[in-house]
Scaffold this motif. Structure first.
Motif, PDB file in Angstrom:
ATOM      1  N   PRO A 139       6.330 106.676 -16.899  1.00 53.64           N
ATOM      2  CA  PRO A 139       5.390 107.127 -15.831  1.00 53.64           C
ATOM      3  C   PRO A 139       5.848 106.702 -14.440  1.00 53.64           C
ATOM      4  CG  PRO A 139       4.194 106.163 -17.649  1.00 53.64           C
ATOM      5  CD  PRO A 139       5.639 105.912 -17.948  1.00 53.64           C
ATOM      6  N   GLU A 140       6.367 105.488 -14.341  1.00 55.09           N
ATOM      7  CA  GLU A 140       6.835 105.012 -13.029  1.00 55.09           C
ATOM      8  C   GLU A 140       8.030 105.832 -12.558  1.00 55.09           C
ATOM      9  OE1 GLU A 140       8.279 100.878 -10.969  1.00 55.09           O
ATOM     10  OE2 GLU A 140       7.356 100.721 -12.956  1.00 55.09           O
ATOM     11  N   HIS A 150      20.817 106.386 -22.215  1.00 56.38           N
ATOM     12  CA  HIS A 150      20.767 107.013 -20.879  1.00 56.38           C
ATOM     13  C   HIS A 150      19.473 106.650 -20.165  1.00 56.38           C
ATOM     14  CE1 HIS A 150      24.408 109.269 -20.726  1.00 56.38           C
ATOM     15  NE2 HIS A 150      24.147 109.980 -21.822  1.00 56.38           N
ATOM     16  N   ARG A 151      18.424 106.686 -20.926  1.00 52.57           N
ATOM     17  CA  ARG A 151      17.105 106.437 -20.357  1.00 52.57           C
ATOM     18  C   ARG A 151      17.026 105.041 -19.739  1.00 52.57           C
ATOM     19  NH1 ARG A 151      10.940 106.689 -22.335  1.00 52.57           N
ATOM     20  NH2 ARG A 151      11.201 104.458 -22.626  1.00 52.57           N
ATOM     21  N   SER A 152      17.503 104.053 -20.460  1.00 49.96           N
ATOM     22  CA  SER A 152      17.408 102.700 -19.906  1.00 49.96           C
ATOM     23  C   SER A 152      18.299 102.544 -18.674  1.00 49.96           C
ATOM     24  CB  SER A 152      17.742 101.660 -20.980  1.00 49.96           C
ATOM     25  OG  SER A 152      19.077 101.825 -21.422  1.00 49.96           O
ATOM     26  N   ARG A 153      19.452 103.268 -18.683  1.00 53.01           N
ATOM     27  CA  ARG A 153      20.339 103.235 -17.515  1.00 53.01           C
ATOM     28  C   ARG A 153      19.625 103.856 -16.294  1.00 53.01           C
ATOM     29  NH1 ARG A 153      24.025 100.517 -15.654  1.00 53.01           N
ATOM     30  NH2 ARG A 153      25.214 102.224 -14.714  1.00 53.01           N
ATOM     31  N   ILE A 154      18.946 104.960 -16.572  1.00 52.05           N
ATOM     32  CA  ILE A 154      18.239 105.661 -15.473  1.00 52.05           C
ATOM     33  C   ILE A 154      17.165 104.745 -14.878  1.00 52.05           C
ATOM     34  CG2 ILE A 154      16.665 107.585 -14.925  1.00 52.05           C
ATOM     35  CD1 ILE A 154      18.215 109.198 -17.111  1.00 52.05           C
ATOM     36  N   LEU A 155      16.385 104.121 -15.770  1.00 48.93           N
ATOM     37  CA  LEU A 155      15.318 103.227 -15.302  1.00 48.93           C
ATOM     38  C   LEU A 155      15.902 102.100 -14.459  1.00 48.93           C
ATOM     39  CD1 LEU A 155      12.929 102.946 -18.414  1.00 48.93           C
ATOM     40  CD2 LEU A 155      12.626 104.320 -16.337  1.00 48.93           C
ATOM     41  N   ASP A 186      16.328 115.281 -16.063  1.00 47.34           N
ATOM     42  CA  ASP A 186      15.648 116.581 -15.991  1.00 47.34           C
ATOM     43  C   ASP A 186      14.835 116.844 -17.243  1.00 47.34           C
ATOM     44  OD1 ASP A 186      16.564 117.054 -13.490  1.00 47.34           O
ATOM     45  OD2 ASP A 186      18.240 118.350 -14.101  1.00 47.34           O
ATOM     46  N   CYS A 187      15.462 116.536 -18.406  1.00 43.38           N
ATOM     47  CA  CYS A 187      14.758 116.763 -19.664  1.00 43.38           C
ATOM     48  C   CYS A 187      13.547 115.855 -19.795  1.00 43.38           C
ATOM     49  CB  CYS A 187      15.704 116.509 -20.849  1.00 43.38           C
ATOM     50  SG  CYS A 187      16.892 117.829 -21.050  1.00 43.38           S
ATOM     51  N   LEU A 188      13.739 114.617 -19.353  1.00 45.79           N
ATOM     52  CA  LEU A 188      12.615 113.683 -19.425  1.00 45.79           C
ATOM     53  C   LEU A 188      11.452 114.159 -18.536  1.00 45.79           C
ATOM     54  CD1 LEU A 188      14.433 110.227 -19.342  1.00 45.79           C
ATOM     55  CD2 LEU A 188      13.183 111.217 -21.270  1.00 45.79           C
ATOM     56  N   LEU A 189      11.837 114.616 -17.339  1.00 47.74           N
ATOM     57  CA  LEU A 189      10.808 115.116 -16.430  1.00 47.74           C
ATOM     58  C   LEU A 189      10.120 116.338 -17.025  1.00 47.74           C
ATOM     59  CD1 LEU A 189      12.621 114.807 -12.967  1.00 47.74           C
ATOM     60  CD2 LEU A 189      10.874 113.295 -13.927  1.00 47.74           C
ATOM     61  N   LEU A 190      10.953 117.139 -17.696  1.00 46.04           N
ATOM     62  CA  LEU A 190      10.424 118.319 -18.371  1.00 46.04           C
ATOM     63  C   LEU A 190       9.487 117.899 -19.498  1.00 46.04           C
ATOM     64  CD1 LEU A 190      11.461 121.106 -17.471  1.00 46.04           C
ATOM     65  CD2 LEU A 190      12.607 121.264 -19.693  1.00 46.04           C
ATOM     66  N   SER A 191       9.885 116.817 -20.184  1.00 43.72           N
ATOM     67  CA  SER A 191       9.078 116.331 -21.299  1.00 43.72           C
ATOM     68  C   SER A 191       7.699 115.906 -20.816  1.00 43.72           C
ATOM     69  CB  SER A 191       9.774 115.155 -21.994  1.00 43.72           C
ATOM     70  OG  SER A 191       9.635 113.982 -21.221  1.00 43.72           O
ATOM     71  N   LYS A 221       8.910 112.050  -8.195  1.00 41.27           N
ATOM     72  CA  LYS A 221       8.033 112.871  -7.346  1.00 41.27           C
ATOM     73  C   LYS A 221       8.227 112.510  -5.878  1.00 41.27           C
ATOM     74  CE  LYS A 221       4.195 113.932 -10.466  1.00 41.27           C
ATOM     75  NZ  LYS A 221       2.898 113.441 -10.944  1.00 41.27           N
ATOM     76  N   LEU A 222       8.282 111.216  -5.646  1.00 37.50           N
ATOM     77  CA  LEU A 222       8.456 110.726  -4.276  1.00 37.50           C
ATOM     78  C   LEU A 222       9.785 111.208  -3.694  1.00 37.50           C
ATOM     79  CD1 LEU A 222       7.268 108.846  -2.052  1.00 37.50           C
ATOM     80  CD2 LEU A 222       8.571 106.995  -3.082  1.00 37.50           C
TER      81      LEU A 222
END
Lengths: 209, 382
Positions: free
Chosen positions: A196-197, A182-187, A153-158, A203-204
């Motif tokens: 961006p991806e 966390h970020r690499s786990r999410i990816l 959520d924060c990343l999307l907010l960023s 979004k999809l």
């Protein structure tokens, strides 16, 4: 020509059309289901099936436009080809605005109808594919832990508010390093390789505007 | 001088009072003679007048007045008589009669006074006559206007009924046309897949399809016309359009021994609604064929011609028929010289031509039949 389990649905109150049009289309190799009213069509729950709909505009009871609205509310993306014996311009504009493939005045040349059916079935296929992809993507996002969702959520907010990952760390009260983890786990979980991806994927899945 | 007793006796003649002075006596007698003649002539004049004018009001008064004047005359005649013969009794009776007559006249006259005053003078009558006349004329004019409006209203009613009928008809016809179209499509598919391929059958089925679509287009054009929907205007190759309509009417021409010729000297592409202009041309050609067929069985020729000027595409349709009947408004809806004709063809045609900025003209060609012509404004010449 015909697509696996795609059906051409017909809704028309005129008995002669209801008899001759399905016969013509079946002869060309289409799966055809015909209904004499929008009500019957809805009751058969046909709106969610793969295929397209050939729909008479003016019918007693539920009109073609009303059925179109009903289907939109049911989140059915079935492509619709309107046909009519009346040929009202305002109605056709309304129908096209609501996403109809075309608006044909009876009697139309059979070739034109076939072209439109092909177009509609192709669009339906695309819709189905998109729907599948969306479903898969959503499922991937559903595998995230709660904490990962917060970070996401924060990343999307960023993305929208121009907040750096340092900023995210500050907001969540965790270290910058942890955010990176966390970020690499999410990816990994969402099968994306960059921010961006990830954002377009979210979004999809309908998580991000 | 004799003196006799009795009411009718002869008293002293009145001349004695004049002491037979010739001047006084002569004056009295002469005056009385003139008065008698005048008084006797007045009733005659009145009687003549009343005889001639039957419409004179208050006739009893007139008669009473005549009697009274006549009686006055008698009294004066008696006055002459008594100058020499003293019959004053008779004289008195005559006076009494005159008194009654004059009193009666006076008594009749006063109650009649309001009515007499109310009587119009001839000039007044003339005036009111004129006013009445103009009133009548105004009313007649109004009546004519009313009847014209009524006719128009009935006409509009019929046309709008036609419009409604057209719209309803369009819907009702489009369903079976659609069914025919689908059936011929299916049949064509079957014919093409058949082992025994029959070219004639396939052609028949294709024709059914083409004609069904044409019927559909005619209905669409009619409905557009009725609904005044905007028409679909594109540059149209007038040469191919003429070829197409000639082909459509050829069969009907052959049936009546009428040949259809085209004389197109241009490759103009006027910007028009193809279906509508085709409808006009088919209509004009068919009218030509029917005009010739009605005239004789020996046949004739209908010629369609197109030429181009710098500003217009001109189109005419000539026939060798009997020409236009005089005094008929061919363009008026429901006017037709054809048995069973609705009279809609030319009316619709004219509306279409006018909606394209042209004018449809009907005229007779010297030594030939009728000519219908119209011009379409500037097209793109290629």
């Amino acid at each position: 020509m015909e697509v696996e389990n795609q059906t051409v649905f017909i809704v028309d109150d005129d008995p002669s059309v209801l008899r001759t049009l399905p016969r013509a289309l079946m002869r060309r190799g289409y799966n055809v289901e015909a209904y004499e009213s929008g009500h019957d069509f809805l009751q058969a729950n046909a709106g969610v099936k793969p295929g397209c709909l050939i729909l008479e505009l003016s019918m007693p009871g539920m009109s073609g436009l009303e059925l179109q609205q009903e289907l939109l509310e049911l989140d059915s993306r079935m492509p619709i080809i309107f046909i009519t014996g009346h040929g009202g311009v305002p109605e056709s504009v309304k129908a096209m605005r609501a996403g109809a493939i075309d608006f044909l005045e009876k009697p139309f040349e059979p070739e034109i109808l076939i072209e439109r059916i092909e177009e509609a079935l192709a669009k339906d296929k695309e819709n189905q594919r998109e729907y599948q992809k969306q479903k898969q993507t959503r499922q991937r996002f559903e595998r995230l832990t709660n904490r990962e969702r917060d970070v996401l959520d924060c990343l999307l907010l960023s993305d929208t508010k121009k907040v750096s990952s340092k900023g995210v760390a500050q907001v969540l009260g965790i270290s910058h390093r942890t955010v990176e983890q966390h970020r690499s786990r999410i990816l990994e979980k969402t099968q994306t390789s960059s921010l961006p991806e990830l954002i377009s994927s979210a979004k999809l899945a309908g998580l991000h505007k | 001088m004799t003196m006799q007793d009795g009411f009718f006796g002869a008293f002293m003649p009145h001349g004695m009072c004049y002491v037979w002075r010739p001047d006084i006596l002569g004056l009295h007698v002469a005056s009385d003679i003139v008065i008698v003649l005048a008084y006797f002539s007045i009733p005659i004049a009145l009687y003549y007048f009343l005889k001639q004018r039957n419409d004179v009001p208050f006739k009893p008064v007139w008669y009473m007045f005549s009697t009274f004047i006549f009686a006055c005359g008698l009294t004066h005649a008696m006055s002459i008589w008594v100058v020499w013969n003293g019959h004053y009794g008779v004289h008195g009776l005559l006076k009494a009669f005159t008194a009654l007559a004059s009193l009666g006249t006076a008594l009749m006259l006063y109650p009649l006074m309001p009515k007499l005053i109310a009587l119009r003078s001839p000039s007044e009558l003339e005036q009111s006559n004129a006013a009445l006349q103009s009133e009548i004329e105004t009313r007649e004019k109004h009546e004519m206007e009313t009847s014209r409006l009524q006719t128009e209203l009935a006409h509009i009613g019929r046309v709008s009924t036609m419009g409604e009928m057209g719209t309803g008809l369009a819907h009702e016809l489009n369903q079976p046309l659609m069914a025919i179209s689908q059936c011929s499509d299916t049949a064509l598919l079957i014919a093409n897949e058949s082992n025994e391929y029959d070219e004639a059958l396939v052609e028949c089925l294709e024709d059914i399809q083409t004609e069904t679509q044409r019927a559909g287009e005619i209905i669409r054009a009619l409905r557009q016309f009725v609904n005044k929907e905007t028409s679909n205007r594109l540059p149209v190759d007038i040469r191919s359009l003429v070829e197409q309509v000639v082909k459509l009417v050829k069969a009907e021409g052959l049936m009546h021994n009428v040949s259809i010729e085209s004389n197109v000297s241009t490759y103009a592409r006027p910007i028009v609604d193809r279906v509508q202009i085709a409808q006009v041309l088919v209509n004009l050609l068919r009218n030509g064929v029917q005009a010739i067929a009605n005239k004789s069985s020996t046949g004739g020729t209908v010629t369609i011609g197109v030429s181009q000027s710098h500003s217009h595409t001109s189109i005419y349709v000539d026939d060798t028929g009997p020409g236009l009947a005089p005094g008929l408004d061919f363009f008026d809806p429901f006017t037709s010289t054809k048995a069973g004709g609705m009279g809609m063809g030319l009316s619709i045609s004219r509306s279409i031509v006018e909606s394209h900025g042209g004018e449809l003209i009907a005229e007779n060609v010297e030594g030939s039949g009728a000519r219908f012509s119209f011009r379409l404004p500037l097209g793109v010449v290629t």
